[in-house]
Design an enzyme around this catalytic site. Structure first.
Site, PDB file in Angstrom:
ATOM      1  N   ARG A 101      13.127   4.131  12.809  1.00  0.00           N
ATOM      2  CA  ARG A 101      11.901   4.944  12.770  1.00  0.00           C
ATOM      3  C   ARG A 101      11.019   4.655  14.006  1.00  0.00           C
ATOM      4  NH1 ARG A 101       9.337   4.762   6.941  1.00  0.00           N
ATOM      5  NH2 ARG A 101       8.269   6.578   7.800  1.00  0.00           N
TER       6      ARG A 101
ATOM      7  N   HIS B  47      12.515  -2.975   2.458  1.00  0.00           N
ATOM      8  CA  HIS B  47      12.009  -1.627   2.751  1.00  0.00           C
ATOM      9  C   HIS B  47      12.977  -0.593   2.221  1.00  0.00           C
ATOM     10  CE1 HIS B  47       8.919  -3.260   5.277  1.00  0.00           C
ATOM     11  NE2 HIS B  47       9.841  -4.018   5.851  1.00  0.00           N
ATOM     12  N   LEU B  48      12.427   0.498   1.747  1.00  0.00           N
ATOM     13  CA  LEU B  48      13.253   1.629   1.306  1.00  0.00           C
ATOM     14  C   LEU B  48      13.950   2.255   2.509  1.00  0.00           C
ATOM     15  CD1 LEU B  48      10.379   2.992  -0.839  1.00  0.00           C
ATOM     16  CD2 LEU B  48      12.616   2.473  -1.820  1.00  0.00           C
ATOM     17  N   SER B  49      13.171   2.491   3.555  1.00  0.00           N
ATOM     18  CA  SER B  49      13.700   3.181   4.730  1.00  0.00           C
ATOM     19  C   SER B  49      14.244   2.169   5.738  1.00  0.00           C
ATOM     20  CB  SER B  49      12.587   4.015   5.380  1.00  0.00           C
ATOM     21  OG  SER B  49      11.525   3.171   5.815  1.00  0.00           O
TER      22      SER B  49
ATOM     23  N   TYR C 277      10.901   9.304   1.553  1.00  0.00           N
ATOM     24  CA  TYR C 277      10.969   8.195   0.600  1.00  0.00           C
ATOM     25  C   TYR C 277      11.709   8.532  -0.703  1.00  0.00           C
ATOM     26  CZ  TYR C 277       7.672   6.041   3.782  1.00  0.00           C
ATOM     27  OH  TYR C 277       7.093   5.514   4.902  1.00  0.00           O
TER      28      TYR C 277
ATOM     29  N   ASN D 285       7.999  -5.754  -0.627  1.00  0.00           N
ATOM     30  CA  ASN D 285       7.891  -4.553   0.199  1.00  0.00           C
ATOM     31  C   ASN D 285       6.407  -4.423   0.519  1.00  0.00           C
ATOM     32  OD1 ASN D 285       7.759  -2.134   1.483  1.00  0.00           O
ATOM     33  ND2 ASN D 285       9.020  -1.005   0.007  1.00  0.00           N
TER      34      ASN D 285
ATOM     35  N   GLU E  56      12.102  -9.793   2.644  1.00  0.00           N
ATOM     36  CA  GLU E  56      11.395  -8.583   3.089  1.00  0.00           C
ATOM     37  C   GLU E  56      12.251  -7.377   2.720  1.00  0.00           C
ATOM     38  OE1 GLU E  56      10.432  -8.454   7.268  1.00  0.00           O
ATOM     39  OE2 GLU E  56      10.202  -6.274   7.227  1.00  0.00           O
TER      40      GLU E  56
ATOM     41  N   ALA F 242       3.059  -0.773   4.958  1.00  0.00           N
ATOM     42  CA  ALA F 242       2.585  -0.795   6.350  1.00  0.00           C
ATOM     43  C   ALA F 242       1.992  -2.143   6.748  1.00  0.00           C
ATOM     44  CB  ALA F 242       1.564   0.323   6.557  1.00  0.00           C
TER      45      ALA F 242
ATOM     46  N   ASP G 286       1.053 -15.653   6.801  1.00  0.00           N
ATOM     47  CA  ASP G 286       0.538 -17.004   6.541  1.00  0.00           C
ATOM     48  C   ASP G 286       0.625 -17.349   5.059  1.00  0.00           C
ATOM     49  OD1 ASP G 286      -0.027 -17.467   9.197  1.00  0.00           O
ATOM     50  OD2 ASP G 286      -2.169 -17.009   9.028  1.00  0.00           O
TER      51      ASP G 286
ATOM     52  N   ARG H 240       5.129  12.307  -3.200  1.00  0.00           N
ATOM     53  CA  ARG H 240       4.879  12.926  -1.891  1.00  0.00           C
ATOM     54  C   ARG H 240       5.922  12.465  -0.883  1.00  0.00           C
ATOM     55  NH1 ARG H 240      -1.440  11.516  -2.128  1.00  0.00           N
ATOM     56  NH2 ARG H 240      -1.476  11.815  -4.364  1.00  0.00           N
TER      57      ARG H 240
ATOM     58  N   ARG I  34       7.110   0.441  13.702  1.00  0.00           N
ATOM     59  CA  ARG I  34       7.707  -0.097  12.465  1.00  0.00           C
ATOM     60  C   ARG I  34       8.794  -1.137  12.760  1.00  0.00           C
ATOM     61  NH1 ARG I  34       5.584   3.397   8.452  1.00  0.00           N
ATOM     62  NH2 ARG I  34       5.326   5.490   9.293  1.00  0.00           N
TER      63      ARG I  34
ATOM     64  N   PRO J 158       0.786  -1.227   0.000  1.00  0.00           N
ATOM     65  CA  PRO J 158       0.000   0.000   0.000  1.00  0.00           C
ATOM     66  C   PRO J 158       0.824   1.286   0.000  1.00  0.00           C
ATOM     67  CG  PRO J 158      -0.152  -1.099   2.125  1.00  0.00           C
ATOM     68  CD  PRO J 158       0.517  -2.057   1.183  1.00  0.00           C
ATOM     69  N   ASN J 159       0.355   2.220  -0.796  1.00  0.00           N
ATOM     70  CA  ASN J 159       0.874   3.595  -0.905  1.00  0.00           C
ATOM     71  C   ASN J 159       2.192   3.703  -1.661  1.00  0.00           C
ATOM     72  OD1 ASN J 159      -1.285   4.859   0.582  1.00  0.00           O
ATOM     73  ND2 ASN J 159      -0.426   3.892   2.393  1.00  0.00           N
TER      74      ASN J 159
HETATM   75  O1  CA2 Z   1      10.381   1.936   3.923  1.00  0.00           O
HETATM   76  C1  CA2 Z   1       9.548   1.244   3.325  1.00  0.00           C
HETATM   77  O2  CA2 Z   1       9.739   0.762   2.210  1.00  0.00           O
HETATM   78  C2  CA2 Z   1       8.168   1.016   3.961  1.00  0.00           C
HETATM   79  O3  CA2 Z   1       7.718  -0.287   3.611  1.00  0.00           O
HETATM   80  C3  CA2 Z   1       7.257   2.075   3.390  1.00  0.00           C
HETATM   81  C4  CA2 Z   1       5.866   2.055   4.003  1.00  0.00           C
HETATM   82  C5  CA2 Z   1       5.963   2.120   5.516  1.00  0.00           C
HETATM   83  O4  CA2 Z   1       4.672   2.014   6.097  1.00  0.00           O
HETATM   84  C6  CA2 Z   1       6.838   1.010   6.069  1.00  0.00           C
HETATM   85  O5  CA2 Z   1       6.918   1.155   7.463  1.00  0.00           O
HETATM   86  C7  CA2 Z   1       8.224   1.098   5.479  1.00  0.00           C
HETATM   87  C8  CA2 Z   1       5.056   3.268   3.533  1.00  0.00           C
HETATM   88  C9  CA2 Z   1       4.981   3.402   2.045  1.00  0.00           C
HETATM   89  C10 CA2 Z   1       4.326   4.735   1.787  1.00  0.00           C
HETATM   90  O6  CA2 Z   1       4.899   5.294   0.654  1.00  0.00           O
HETATM   91  C11 CA2 Z   1       4.639   6.583   0.411  1.00  0.00           C
HETATM   92  C12 CA2 Z   1       5.335   7.149  -0.621  1.00  0.00           C
HETATM   93  C13 CA2 Z   1       5.136   8.459  -0.903  1.00  0.00           C
HETATM   94  C14 CA2 Z   1       4.227   9.214  -0.182  1.00  0.00           C
HETATM   95  C15 CA2 Z   1       3.515   8.634   0.847  1.00  0.00           C
HETATM   96  C16 CA2 Z   1       3.721   7.311   1.136  1.00  0.00           C
END
Ligand code: CA2
Length: 147
Positions: free
Chosen positions: A107, A100-102, A23, A74, A98, A77, A87, A18, A111, A10-11
């Site tokens: 954080r 993640h970008l961040s 990110y 990835n 697994e 959330a 599962d 944004r 998380r 998601p997102n």
């Molecule tokens: O760091 C990552 O890749 C995450 O999976 C990104 C998720 C976050 O909930 C995880 O804790 C770590 C959020 C992705 C949201 O991406 C956005 C990108 C641009 C603007 C808003 C959200």
């Protein structure tokens, strides 16, 4: 020839549009292009997908059985909340990384919890968009070591 599935939750479709301070400015389309170039250079095939829906991600993991040798996930959330995704990974019996970008561990405390980690062969986080190509190489190394 190995076939990998790169799945985004998601997102992540909003990447580069944004919150660039968190990110970065790279879009998901940029990342897909880099992954496809990298896959070509490694002589493998890959599928790249994104969904904002937990059920769709679960369906994609179920469908991967018998088609893909590895999954790079990835889960966004859902990483921190989804027993159902965990599962699905266990049931698919496909090695999953697994991603993640961040650096989620630097954080907010919520998380630091990951359901995906319990089913994953390993985790890559904190390297931004480059983490995707690092994950491809990590998966190829993992598959080679198992062969
Ligand atoms: O760091 C990552 O890749 C995450 O999976 C990104 C998720 C976050 O909930 C995880 O804790 C770590 C959020 C992705 C949201 O991406 C956005 C990108 C641009 C603007 C808003 C959200």
């Amino acid at each position: 020839m190995a076939a990998l599935l790169i799945l985004n939750g998601p997102n992540l479709n909003l990447l580069g549009t944004r919150q660039p301070e968190v990110y970065g400015t790279t879009t998901l389309a940029d990342i897909e292009r880099a992954c496809r170039d990298h896959a070509q250079s490694r002589g493998i095939t890959l599928d790249f997908a994104q969904s904002n829906h937990e059920g769709a991600l679960i369906d994609a993991i179920h469908a991967a059985r018998g088609t893909f040798d590895g999954i790079i996930l990835n889960a966004g959330a859902y990483t921190h909340t989804s027993v159902a995704l965990m599962d699905a990974i266990f049931s698919a019996e496909i090695p999953t990384i697994e991603l993640h970008l961040s650096n989620v561990h630097a954080r907010e405390p919520f998380r630091h919890q990951s359901y995906i980690a319990k089913a994953a062969v390993g985790i890559i986080c904190g390297f931004g968009a480059r983490g995707y190509t690092l994950a491809i190489d990590a998966m190829l190394g993992h598959l080679e070591a198992r062969a």
